[in-house]
Design an enzyme around this catalytic site. Structure first.
Site, short mmCIF file in Angstrom:
data_model
loop_
_atom_site.label_atom_id
_atom_site.label_comp_id
_atom_site.label_asym_id
_atom_site.label_seq_id
_atom_site.Cartn_x
_atom_site.Cartn_y
_atom_site.Cartn_z
N ASP A 95 -83.06 13.10 -5.96
CA ASP A 95 -82.23 11.57 -5.35
C ASP A 95 -80.65 12.52 -5.48
O ASP A 95 -80.05 12.27 -6.74
CB ASP A 95 -82.27 10.63 -6.14
N LYS A 122 -70.78 14.26 -1.30
CA LYS A 122 -72.00 13.87 -0.22
C LYS A 122 -71.55 13.37 0.91
O LYS A 122 -71.71 13.27 2.03
CB LYS A 122 -72.84 12.91 -0.96
N GLU A 144 -83.98 7.67 1.66
CA GLU A 144 -84.06 7.11 0.39
C GLU A 144 -84.61 5.83 0.47
O GLU A 144 -85.42 5.35 -0.56
CB GLU A 144 -82.12 6.74 -0.10
N ASP A 149 -80.18 -0.90 -0.01
CA ASP A 149 -79.68 0.24 -0.88
C ASP A 149 -78.15 0.40 -0.64
O ASP A 149 -77.48 0.96 0.11
CB ASP A 149 -80.18 1.49 -0.44
P1 ADP Z 1 -75.36 7.04 -5.34
O1 ADP Z 1 -76.79 7.21 -5.15
O2 ADP Z 1 -74.60 6.82 -4.10
O3 ADP Z 1 -74.71 8.06 -6.00
P2 ADP Z 1 -75.96 4.89 -7.38
O4 ADP Z 1 -77.52 4.07 -6.61
O5 ADP Z 1 -76.46 5.88 -8.44
O6 ADP Z 1 -75.30 5.43 -6.09
O7 ADP Z 1 -75.15 3.85 -7.74
C1 ADP Z 1 -73.88 4.35 -8.16
C2 ADP Z 1 -72.80 3.07 -7.99
O8 ADP Z 1 -73.16 2.09 -8.65
C3 ADP Z 1 -71.44 3.39 -8.44
O9 ADP Z 1 -70.47 3.29 -7.69
C4 ADP Z 1 -71.35 2.67 -9.82
O10 ADP Z 1 -70.21 2.01 -10.03
C5 ADP Z 1 -72.27 1.64 -9.28
N1 ADP Z 1 -72.85 0.68 -10.42
C6 ADP Z 1 -73.84 1.08 -11.46
N2 ADP Z 1 -73.87 0.02 -12.35
C7 ADP Z 1 -73.15 -1.15 -12.04
C8 ADP Z 1 -73.08 -2.20 -12.60
N3 ADP Z 1 -73.50 -2.72 -13.66
N4 ADP Z 1 -72.59 -3.27 -11.47
C9 ADP Z 1 -71.69 -2.80 -10.56
N5 ADP Z 1 -71.99 -1.71 -10.26
C10 ADP Z 1 -72.70 -0.61 -10.60
MG MG Z 2 -78.45 6.74 -4.27
#
Ligand code: ADP
Ligand code: MG
Length: 512
Positions: A12, A74, A151, A182
């Site tokens: 991912d 990305k 995804e 998502d």
């Molecule tokens: P990506 O796949 O786009 O990198 P993710 O699904 O890993 O994203 O999510 C990352 C995002 O989720 C970040 O913007 C992070 O700040 C947010 N995030 C993670 N945990 C929390 C939380 N507990 N509350 C709010 N936002 C969160």
């Molecule tokens: Mg993601």
């Protein structure tokens, strides 16, 4: 033949965080921890002379060496270069992604030994060019990319696995319609799927590749910066390192606000310091429009799937940003349903990718897979044509969006002149009638037409969208059906030679 011990690995590749999973000997997806011992790796790259550092350390450097740090690459995939210079150098965004994937590969190899084949996930709403860039990034990192999958589909597969739909006995289960919401760090995707035993069929998909948790962070940064300006007449956003520090504080506060009603954000700049308190209510107020954009897209997607809320059995939450209570509150108000957060928000996508990798390896070895995915295209595909009445260029749709894949579509062109040698087909993706408002995928120049073709000879151009959303083109001439070499000349992607050079360069860089 696939060796029996070949690893099924899924990645991912997120805008802000990435994760890797493989199938254990019993066929269960397991997340692989990185060299730092974490399940997820920040998708951040620090360039330091000849060494390249990916992950947690690079993310820390945003507060001190912001100019050497690449994050959110990305979001730039599909562009020619990453949006800022790094130590004075330009990098293609797929090379930045290549460094991240290379670190993920090396860390995974410490646990499961060497492997080449992977499945990488992309947002469902990624267009064709961004999909190609993702595949190229995988190539640059030394992988053989078996497949790229969406995804939300990957998350649904992980969900199906978790619920036992993929067991031998599971295929007879009742059909379910699932809406996958998502919201990650940089992208937003919504997909409506029909799960029927081991069949995963996408009905409609929509999204926004420029909307994610980062935008919520930016609102907090602006909120604090404006307060700071009022107090000290100084804007901490002016300086990249001060801005980087402030971003880390704000992202942290955002997470706190998912658990508590208030949070404090510290900000210091040019010897001045401030501590700003923010409540969850205020945070929701200053980000309301962002949430509304996702609400609008959810409605549109449901409509495109031809369904109503009553038809939806489950709303599945994926992505770190769905931990913000405002997300499930909004979805409950909109759908009258309690959203399901039973799949691990950070790992489900990688798990689905690993299951898909297992499927691809099984098929390559001549075995039957455990499940089946049917996908749709997220953008309409068209060619640029001249309107005979107005003589204006317009986008003539060839394959409308949300068409099940794979799909073939044929369009006939005619030669204009005697002995015409070439035909130019300009390919675009998008919903607008105006080619300028669409994404230019590239051109397909049909060369070497047979000699002495009379004017008006039909030339059939067949477009094929593969299951993974990638496009191929086949051209046939006249009635005898001679198939011609077909190449899409792309505007913003790298040549094979460049890809090979990057592959060597990335492999040779000291990565830690
Ligand atoms: P990506 O796949 O786009 O990198 P993710 O699904 O890993 O994203 O999510 C990352 C995002 O989720 C970040 O913007 C992070 O700040 C947010 N995030 C993670 N945990 C929390 C939380 N507990 N509350 C709010 N936002 C969160
Ligand atoms: Mg993601």
């Amino acid at each position: 033949m696939t060796p029996p011990n070949e690893q099924a690995v899924g990645i991912d590749l997120g805008t802000t965080y990435s994760a890797v999973a493989h199938l254990d000997p019993s066929g269960r997806p397991v997340t692989l921890v990185n060299a730092e011992g974490d399940l997820i790796t920040p998708s951040v790259v620090l360039f330091e002379g000849t060494s390249v550092i990916v992950g947690k350390e690079a993310r820390k450097a945003i507060a001190t060496d912001a100019n050497q740090v690449a994050d959110c690459a990305k979001r730039d995939l599909g562009s020619r270069v990453y949006h800022k210079l790094l130590e004075g150098r330009q990098y293609p965004p797929e090379a930045v992604a290549g460094f991240i994937l290379n670190k993920l590969r090396l860390d995974a190899e410490r646990q499961i030994g060497q492997f080449k084949k992977v499945v990488i996930t992309v947002p469902a709403y990624f267009d064709e060019v961004r999909r190609k860039s993702t595949q190229d990034a995988g190539y640059m990192a030394g992988f053989e990319v078996l497949d790229i999958i969406n995804e939300p589909t990957a998350a649904a597969v992980a969900y199906g696995f978790q619920k036992g739909f993929l067991d031998e006995t599971g295929s007879a289960r009742e059909a379910q319609n699932v809406l996958v919401y998502d919201l990650g760090g940089g992208t937003f995707d919504v997909t409506v799927m029909r799960l029927e035993g081991s069949d995963f069929r996408t009905l409609a998909t929509d999204g926004d590749v420029q909307l994610g948790g980062r935008d919520w962070d930016t609102r907090l940064i602006d909120f604090v910066a404006e307060d700071f300006i009022r107090r000290h007449s100084l804007d901490p956003r002016e300086d990249p390192n001060a801005a980087g520090r402030l971003w880390r504080e704000c992202e942290d506060a955002k997470r706190t606000l998912s658990a508590r009603q208030r949070a404090n954000i510290a900000c210091d700049y040019k010897g001045q310091a401030a501590r700003v308190e923010i409540t969850r209510e205020k945070f929701q107020e200053i980000t309301h429009d962002l949430l509304d954009r996702t609400r609008f897209t959810v409605r549109q997607t449901l409509l495109a799937a031809g369904l109503e809320w009553d038809d939806i059995d489950r709303v599945l939450l994926v992505g770190g940003s769905t931990r913000m209570p405002m997300v499930s509150d909004m979805l409950r108000e909109l759908s009258g349903k309690i959203a399901d957060n039973s799949v691990a928000a950070d790992e489900a996508v990688a798990h689905g990718a690993a299951l898909q990798a297992g499927l691809a390896l099984a098929r390559a070895a001549g075995r039957k897979g455990r499940f089946h995915i049917e996908n749709v295209n997220s953008h309409s595909l068209g060619v640029v044509a001249t309107d005979p009445q107005t003589q204006r260029k317009r986008n003539a749709c060839v394959i409308p969006r949300n068409t099940p894949l794979p799909v073939n579509a044929k369009r006939q062109f005619k030669t204009q002149k005697q002995n015409q040698k070439t035909i130019l087909v300009q390919i675009v993706e998008g919903e607008s009638k105006m080619p300028d408002e669409c994404l230019q995928i590239g051109k397909c120049v049909v060369r070497d037409l047979p000699p002495d073709l009379p004017p008006g000879t039909p030339i059939d151009v067949r477009f094929r969208y593969e299951e993974n959303g990638r496009l191929t083109i086949v051209v046939t001439v006249g009635n005898n059906g001679t198939e011609l070499r077909h190449e899409i000349t792309r505007d913003n992607t790298l040549t094979q030679g460049q890809l090979d050079r990057w592959r060597k360069y990335i492999a040779g860089t000291a990565v830690s």
